[in-house]
Design a protein around this motif. Structure first.
Motif, PDB file in Angstrom:
ATOM      1  N   GLU A  79       0.571   1.686  -9.693  1.00 29.44           N
ATOM      2  CA  GLU A  79      -0.210   2.537  -8.459  1.00 29.44           C
ATOM      3  C   GLU A  79      -1.460   2.357  -8.589  1.00 29.44           C
ATOM      4  O   GLU A  79      -2.112   2.430  -7.439  1.00 29.44           O
ATOM      5  CB  GLU A  79       0.409   3.952  -8.995  1.00 29.44           C
ATOM      6  CG  GLU A  79       1.795   4.208  -8.466  1.00 29.44           C
ATOM      7  CD  GLU A  79       2.275   5.595  -8.851  1.00 29.44           C
ATOM      8  OE1 GLU A  79       1.282   6.510  -8.721  1.00 29.44           O
ATOM      9  OE2 GLU A  79       3.551   5.778  -8.956  1.00 29.44           O
ATOM     10  N   SER A 132       4.541  -2.648  10.525  1.00 28.25           N
ATOM     11  CA  SER A 132       5.508  -3.365   9.513  1.00 28.25           C
ATOM     12  C   SER A 132       6.269  -4.258  10.424  1.00 28.25           C
ATOM     13  O   SER A 132       6.506  -5.541  10.174  1.00 28.25           O
ATOM     14  CB  SER A 132       6.247  -2.596   9.065  1.00 28.25           C
ATOM     15  OG  SER A 132       7.467  -3.548   7.990  1.00 28.25           O
ATOM     16  N   CYS A 192       5.546   4.524   5.391  1.00 24.17           N
ATOM     17  CA  CYS A 192       4.115   4.322   4.970  1.00 24.17           C
ATOM     18  C   CYS A 192       3.931   4.837   3.599  1.00 24.17           C
ATOM     19  O   CYS A 192       4.603   5.875   3.083  1.00 24.17           O
ATOM     20  CB  CYS A 192       3.437   5.678   5.855  1.00 24.17           C
ATOM     21  SG  CYS A 192       1.545   5.722   5.553  1.00 24.17           S
ATOM     22  N   LEU A 193       3.535   3.998   2.895  1.00 21.51           N
ATOM     23  CA  LEU A 193       2.874   4.333   1.256  1.00 21.51           C
ATOM     24  C   LEU A 193       1.333   4.624   1.325  1.00 21.51           C
ATOM     25  O   LEU A 193       1.375   5.883   0.529  1.00 21.51           O
ATOM     26  CB  LEU A 193       2.942   2.709   0.464  1.00 21.51           C
ATOM     27  CG  LEU A 193       4.352   2.234   0.724  1.00 21.51           C
ATOM     28  CD1 LEU A 193       4.292   0.979  -0.413  1.00 21.51           C
ATOM     29  CD2 LEU A 193       5.456   3.163   0.087  1.00 21.51           C
ATOM     30  N   LEU A 194       0.549   4.216   2.060  1.00 20.56           N
ATOM     31  CA  LEU A 194      -0.710   4.837   2.071  1.00 20.56           C
ATOM     32  C   LEU A 194      -1.595   4.795   3.394  1.00 20.56           C
ATOM     33  O   LEU A 194      -1.016   3.717   4.018  1.00 20.56           O
ATOM     34  CB  LEU A 194      -1.913   3.926   1.129  1.00 20.56           C
ATOM     35  CG  LEU A 194      -1.358   4.419  -0.434  1.00 20.56           C
ATOM     36  CD1 LEU A 194      -2.195   3.198  -1.062  1.00 20.56           C
ATOM     37  CD2 LEU A 194      -1.737   5.725  -1.008  1.00 20.56           C
ATOM     38  N   ALA A 201       2.683  -0.178   4.537  1.00 17.26           N
ATOM     39  CA  ALA A 201       4.040   0.159   4.369  1.00 17.26           C
ATOM     40  C   ALA A 201       4.686  -0.736   3.661  1.00 17.26           C
ATOM     41  O   ALA A 201       4.361  -1.952   3.410  1.00 17.26           O
ATOM     42  CB  ALA A 201       4.121  -0.153   5.930  1.00 17.26           C
ATOM     43  N   ASP A 202       5.866  -0.444   3.308  1.00 17.96           N
ATOM     44  CA  ASP A 202       6.938  -0.930   2.601  1.00 17.96           C
ATOM     45  C   ASP A 202       7.717  -2.186   3.494  1.00 17.96           C
ATOM     46  O   ASP A 202       7.501  -1.824   4.945  1.00 17.96           O
ATOM     47  CB  ASP A 202       7.961  -0.273   1.680  1.00 17.96           C
ATOM     48  CG  ASP A 202       8.475   0.358   2.088  1.00 17.96           C
ATOM     49  OD1 ASP A 202       8.695   0.594   3.633  1.00 17.96           O
ATOM     50  OD2 ASP A 202       9.504   1.193   1.761  1.00 17.96           O
TER      51      ASP A 202
END
Length: 70
Positions: free
Chosen positions: A2, A46, A30-32, A24-25
């Motif tokens: 992380e 994405s 959304c990751l950050l 985004a993955d």
């Protein structure tokens, strides 16, 4: 892991002429994101990325720049 991810994200977000950044993955989750971007935009970003990969199949990591008039 992380910390490494956050470090790379901050490096990109703090780069010259970058006004916002979203991470985004592969499913568009959304990751950050930077404060000036809505996390809901991650799915759209994405999808754009998945289409950009098809333009140049030799480049699996395309750089996509979005510009908007303000």
């Amino acid at each position: 892991m992380e910390e490494n991810l956050l470090s790379h994200f901050m490096e990109i977000a703090d780069a010259e002429n970058v006004t916002g950044c979203v991470l985004a993955d592969t499913q568009g989750l959304c990751l950050l994101s930077t404060q000036n971007l809505k996390p809901e935009s991650a799915g759209l970003v994405s999808a754009i990325t998945q289409h950009a990969v098809r333009i140049d199949t030799a480049n699996i990591n395309p750089v996509i720049c979005l510009e908007a008039a303000s």
